[in-house]
Design a protein around this motif. Structure first.
Motif, PDB file in Angstrom:
ATOM      1  N   MET A 106      -7.975 -35.362  -2.005  1.00 35.86           N
ATOM      2  CA  MET A 106      -7.060 -35.157  -3.221  1.00 35.86           C
ATOM      3  C   MET A 106      -5.736 -35.804  -2.818  1.00 35.86           C
ATOM      4  O   MET A 106      -5.337 -35.825  -1.631  1.00 35.86           O
ATOM      5  N   PRO A 107      -5.082 -36.772  -3.885  1.00 39.70           N
ATOM      6  CA  PRO A 107      -3.849 -37.458  -3.710  1.00 39.70           C
ATOM      7  C   PRO A 107      -2.640 -36.734  -3.525  1.00 39.70           C
ATOM      8  O   PRO A 107      -1.521 -37.027  -2.827  1.00 39.70           O
ATOM      9  N   ASP A 108      -2.545 -35.517  -4.044  1.00 39.23           N
ATOM     10  CA  ASP A 108      -1.204 -34.660  -4.108  1.00 39.23           C
ATOM     11  C   ASP A 108      -1.497 -33.244  -4.363  1.00 39.23           C
ATOM     12  O   ASP A 108      -2.724 -32.800  -4.522  1.00 39.23           O
ATOM     13  N   LEU A 109      -0.359 -32.471  -4.172  1.00 42.67           N
ATOM     14  CA  LEU A 109      -0.401 -31.070  -4.527  1.00 42.67           C
ATOM     15  C   LEU A 109      -1.021 -30.572  -5.673  1.00 42.67           C
ATOM     16  O   LEU A 109      -1.938 -29.740  -5.690  1.00 42.67           O
ATOM     17  N   THR A 110      -0.754 -31.175  -6.748  1.00 39.40           N
ATOM     18  CA  THR A 110      -1.155 -30.791  -8.240  1.00 39.40           C
ATOM     19  C   THR A 110      -2.755 -30.635  -8.023  1.00 39.40           C
ATOM     20  O   THR A 110      -3.284 -29.616  -8.592  1.00 39.40           O
ATOM     21  N   SER A 111      -3.386 -31.695  -7.528  1.00 39.82           N
ATOM     22  CA  SER A 111      -4.852 -32.042  -7.602  1.00 39.82           C
ATOM     23  C   SER A 111      -5.383 -30.872  -6.932  1.00 39.82           C
ATOM     24  O   SER A 111      -6.437 -30.550  -6.869  1.00 39.82           O
ATOM     25  N   LEU A 112      -4.662 -30.787  -5.496  1.00 39.61           N
ATOM     26  CA  LEU A 112      -5.239 -29.859  -4.584  1.00 39.61           C
ATOM     27  C   LEU A 112      -5.140 -28.365  -4.979  1.00 39.61           C
ATOM     28  O   LEU A 112      -6.214 -27.500  -4.989  1.00 39.61           O
ATOM     29  N   LEU A 113      -4.365 -28.059  -5.780  1.00 40.50           N
ATOM     30  CA  LEU A 113      -4.054 -26.477  -6.362  1.00 40.50           C
ATOM     31  C   LEU A 113      -5.150 -26.430  -7.199  1.00 40.50           C
ATOM     32  O   LEU A 113      -5.748 -25.412  -7.381  1.00 40.50           O
ATOM     33  N   ILE A 114      -5.589 -27.468  -8.243  1.00 43.10           N
ATOM     34  CA  ILE A 114      -6.428 -27.279  -9.114  1.00 43.10           C
ATOM     35  C   ILE A 114      -7.937 -27.074  -8.389  1.00 43.10           C
ATOM     36  O   ILE A 114      -8.525 -26.091  -9.073  1.00 43.10           O
ATOM     37  N   LEU A 115      -8.285 -27.755  -7.616  1.00 44.09           N
ATOM     38  CA  LEU A 115      -9.503 -27.529  -7.071  1.00 44.09           C
ATOM     39  C   LEU A 115      -9.563 -26.429  -6.223  1.00 44.09           C
ATOM     40  O   LEU A 115     -10.683 -25.634  -6.055  1.00 44.09           O
ATOM     41  N   ARG A 116      -8.314 -25.851  -5.428  1.00 44.25           N
ATOM     42  CA  ARG A 116      -8.536 -24.760  -4.723  1.00 44.25           C
ATOM     43  C   ARG A 116      -8.489 -23.585  -5.601  1.00 44.25           C
ATOM     44  O   ARG A 116      -9.038 -22.540  -5.257  1.00 44.25           O
ATOM     45  N   THR A 117      -7.903 -23.482  -6.980  1.00 44.14           N
ATOM     46  CA  THR A 117      -8.145 -22.464  -7.696  1.00 44.14           C
ATOM     47  C   THR A 117      -9.599 -22.221  -8.270  1.00 44.14           C
ATOM     48  O   THR A 117     -10.218 -21.230  -8.143  1.00 44.14           O
ATOM     49  N   LEU A 118     -10.221 -23.470  -8.556  1.00 48.03           N
ATOM     50  CA  LEU A 118     -11.505 -23.315  -8.616  1.00 48.03           C
ATOM     51  C   LEU A 118     -12.526 -22.885  -7.622  1.00 48.03           C
ATOM     52  O   LEU A 118     -13.252 -22.208  -7.819  1.00 48.03           O
ATOM     53  N   GLN A 119     -12.164 -23.303  -6.604  1.00 46.37           N
ATOM     54  CA  GLN A 119     -12.870 -22.908  -5.477  1.00 46.37           C
ATOM     55  C   GLN A 119     -12.895 -21.477  -4.856  1.00 46.37           C
ATOM     56  O   GLN A 119     -13.620 -20.586  -4.703  1.00 46.37           O
ATOM     57  N   GLY A 120     -11.607 -20.966  -5.310  1.00 45.58           N
ATOM     58  CA  GLY A 120     -11.234 -19.538  -5.125  1.00 45.58           C
ATOM     59  C   GLY A 120     -12.250 -18.663  -6.078  1.00 45.58           C
ATOM     60  O   GLY A 120     -12.516 -17.655  -5.721  1.00 45.58           O
ATOM     61  N   PHE A 121     -12.162 -19.094  -7.390  1.00 46.75           N
ATOM     62  CA  PHE A 121     -13.020 -18.196  -8.374  1.00 46.75           C
ATOM     63  C   PHE A 121     -14.451 -18.406  -7.784  1.00 46.75           C
ATOM     64  O   PHE A 121     -15.004 -17.301  -8.029  1.00 46.75           O
ATOM     65  N   MET A 122     -15.032 -19.299  -7.565  1.00 47.49           N
ATOM     66  CA  MET A 122     -16.434 -19.491  -6.927  1.00 47.49           C
ATOM     67  C   MET A 122     -16.508 -18.657  -5.785  1.00 47.49           C
ATOM     68  O   MET A 122     -17.611 -17.841  -5.374  1.00 47.49           O
ATOM     69  N   GLY A 123     -15.486 -18.636  -4.797  1.00 48.08           N
ATOM     70  CA  GLY A 123     -15.425 -17.661  -3.553  1.00 48.08           C
ATOM     71  C   GLY A 123     -15.640 -16.123  -4.128  1.00 48.08           C
ATOM     72  O   GLY A 123     -16.354 -15.285  -3.397  1.00 48.08           O
ATOM     73  N   GLY A 124     -14.945 -15.803  -5.223  1.00 45.54           N
ATOM     74  CA  GLY A 124     -14.852 -14.542  -5.714  1.00 45.54           C
ATOM     75  C   GLY A 124     -16.241 -14.124  -6.338  1.00 45.54           C
ATOM     76  O   GLY A 124     -16.369 -12.821  -6.580  1.00 45.54           O
ATOM     77  N   LEU A 125     -16.997 -14.974  -6.743  1.00 37.27           N
ATOM     78  CA  LEU A 125     -18.453 -14.607  -7.493  1.00 37.27           C
ATOM     79  C   LEU A 125     -19.252 -14.381  -6.399  1.00 37.27           C
ATOM     80  O   LEU A 125     -20.233 -13.621  -6.570  1.00 37.27           O
ATOM     81  N   LEU A 126     -19.050 -14.959  -4.927  1.00 37.63           N
ATOM     82  CA  LEU A 126     -20.146 -14.769  -3.973  1.00 37.63           C
ATOM     83  C   LEU A 126     -20.004 -13.409  -3.458  1.00 37.63           C
ATOM     84  O   LEU A 126     -21.200 -12.769  -3.153  1.00 37.63           O
TER      85      LEU A 126
END
Length: 513
Positions: A106-126
């Motif tokens: 990811m090139p910047d903080l905003t895009s990193l935060l978006i992906l990290r949010t999505l990954q956190g949701f997937m991790g919470g499902l596991l």
């Protein structure tokens, strides 16, 4: 108002080696999600440096992950039931892995935060599906071993994460592996689950009965609580109007969620289960226990990092002293609970007692302590933590019917995630307050001795010494506080309903408190 329908679970599945491999894959997936969260937190300084992010901005990388993980947990087992456990788990792991591959690019903080949010949701499902799988697939004579697997996600993963972080950032010197570490594990997990877990029918008709009001309130409420608790220190706690609104709004939204779930025909969780004594007490005990567990991971790490400027590679032995023994001790505790004359409440209390003793030793902390001085404390924690958590899971899950497993899994995991957040907030607040207190006392004492100080005293050294001593005293106070908390929980543990070992009586699954 909808009529409450009895829960309908999938038909029993014979327990075979193939099924065991499938459940083991679910366990590894849950551990993978837990390690991804913890290692990402430990490597935050290195990640901030790569992206050129300030300290305040960088805290959001963890906050968004934690908030999304918490939000996902009440819905995980419901979604797995609707789309079938095998398909659901493989899909979530695949999404989790794709996000991990993309994140370092990811090139910047905003895009990193978006992906990290999505990954956190997937991790919470596991994570919740591991408990649901253990309750569903493990037959009664070995069910406790399945719960021991789940317990290890609370005792094994957080402590192993310190060593893993050290390997990526201090040995291999590639911060990208903090995110990419999950890739090979994820493919193994998907293969194990695809081969071992039976294919349930997809039940899309459940989508027509979604509790949308409850879902929206849960999403909003859990998000607000997570952000408020994780960012509380930066907001200066109750002195901030934003913090008060987040916590107040979060609690109100969760109350509406629970009320709507109570009357809904196909709820995500089942609030009525709180009417059973052991489950109600579990919801009180679990957050407190998770706070107490921080004495084995967070406190020694913070001390060694701040006083001796240790990095993860030097701190790693502290975590491994707790993590590695769990591979044996958790299952030994499960075996112990099958013994005829053993009372799980006593095992639970003894575990809390060992943790309390370890905290008493920790309260003697001084400036001279290195890693070797923590060995006794960590060994006591290594035995005490699984004794407490495995016993708690046995006492809470033994008062539910098999078909209620998905509801108890969602409830306990949501409480667990909230407890972890609350634990971090309580620790941060208590440590900060005690450090300020000791700093003021030492400053007053220093002022009274001003005439005895050398004229050319090095002010910088004095300030550093004062800061170090204030932190050490605050850390010792926190150990003592957590030790007293562990002791205070024992009467509550002993008030739980006695449960007979599963092999002795069918009461363990049919008698409701």
């Amino acid at each position: 108002m909808s009529t409450q329908k009895p829960p309908i679970g999938p038909p029993p599945t014979p327990f075979t080696f193939r099924l065991f491999i499938g459940v083991l894959g679910i366990f590894i997936g849950a551990v993978m999600a837990g390690l991804n969260n913890r290692v990402g937190s430990l490597a935050l300084v290195d990640i901030r440096g790569v992206f050129g992010i300030g300290a305040d901005e960088g805290t959001w990388i963890n906050t968004v992950y934690i908030a999304a993980e918490l939000v996902a947990m009440p819905f995980s087992v419901w979604l797995a039931t609707t789309f079938s456990l095998r398909r659901f788990h493989i899909f979530v792991v695949a999404c989790f892995t794709v996000l991990a591959i993309m994140m370092p690019l990811m090139p910047d903080l905003t895009s990193l935060l978006i992906l990290r949010t999505l990954q956190g949701f997937m991790g919470g499902l596991l994570i919740p599906v591991l408990m649901a799988g253990a309750l569903r697939f493990f037959p009664l004579p070995i069910k406790l071993y399945g719960l021991a697997l789940y317990a290890m996600t609370a005792t094994f993963s957080p402590n192993l994460a310190i060593w893993l972080n050290a390997q990526w950032v201090d040995v291999i010197f590639d911060w990208k592996l903090v995110y990419w570490q999950v890739i090979p594990v994820a493919f193994i997990v998907m293969a194990m689950v695809a081969w071992g877990i039976p294919q349930d029918p997809i039940r899309l008709e459940r989508l027509a009965h979604v509790n949308w009001l409850g879902a929206i309130c849960a999403l909003a409420g859990l998000s607000m609580l997570a952000i408020g608790l994780d960012q509380g220190a930066r907001m200066d706690w109750t002195r901030s109007n934003l913090f008060c609104w987040l916590i107040g709004g979060g609690i109100s939204s969760i109350a509406i969620f629970l009320l709507s779930e109570w009357f809904h025909s196909t709820p995500f969780i089942k609030p009525q289960l709180l009417g059973r004594r052991n489950i109600a007490i579990t919801c009180l005990l679990l957050p407190c226990i998770l706070i107490v567990f921080l004495s084995g991971s967070l406190l020694p790490s913070m001390y060694l990092e701040r006083i001796w400027v240790y990095r993860s590679l030097q701190i790693a032995p502290i975590g491994l002293l707790i993590a590695l023994p769990q591979l044996l001790i958790a299952f030994a505790v499960a075996r112990l609970l099958y013994t005829k004359w053993i009372d799980a409440r006593i095992v639970f209390s003894l575990g809390l007692g060992l943790i309390s003793i370890s905290c008493l030793f920790g309260s003697q902390l001084t400036l001279e302590w290195l890693v070797s001085e923590f060995v006794t404390i960590q060994i006591l924690q290594a035995f005490g933590q699984p004794m407490a958590i495995v016993s708690l899971l046995f006492l809470s899950t033994s008062v539910v019917q098999p078909a209620e497993g998905p509801f108890i899994a969602g409830t306990i995991n949501t409480v667990r995630a909230l407890g972890t957040l609350l634990g971090g907030a309580v620790m941060s607040y208590f440590l900060t307050m005690r450090e300020r207190f000791h700093s003021e006392i030492l400053l007053d004492h220093l002022g009274s001795m001003n005439h005895t100080l050398p004229e050319k005293s090095d002010v910088a050294i004095l300030v550093k010494t004062l800061s170090q001593q204030s932190f050490i005293l605050a850390n010792a106070d926190t150990y003592l506080f957590l030790g007293l908390c562990a002791l205070a929980l024992i009467p509550l543990v002993l008030s739980m309903q006695h449960i007979y070992p599963p092999s002795l009586s069918t009461k363990t699954v049919t008698k409701l408190a």
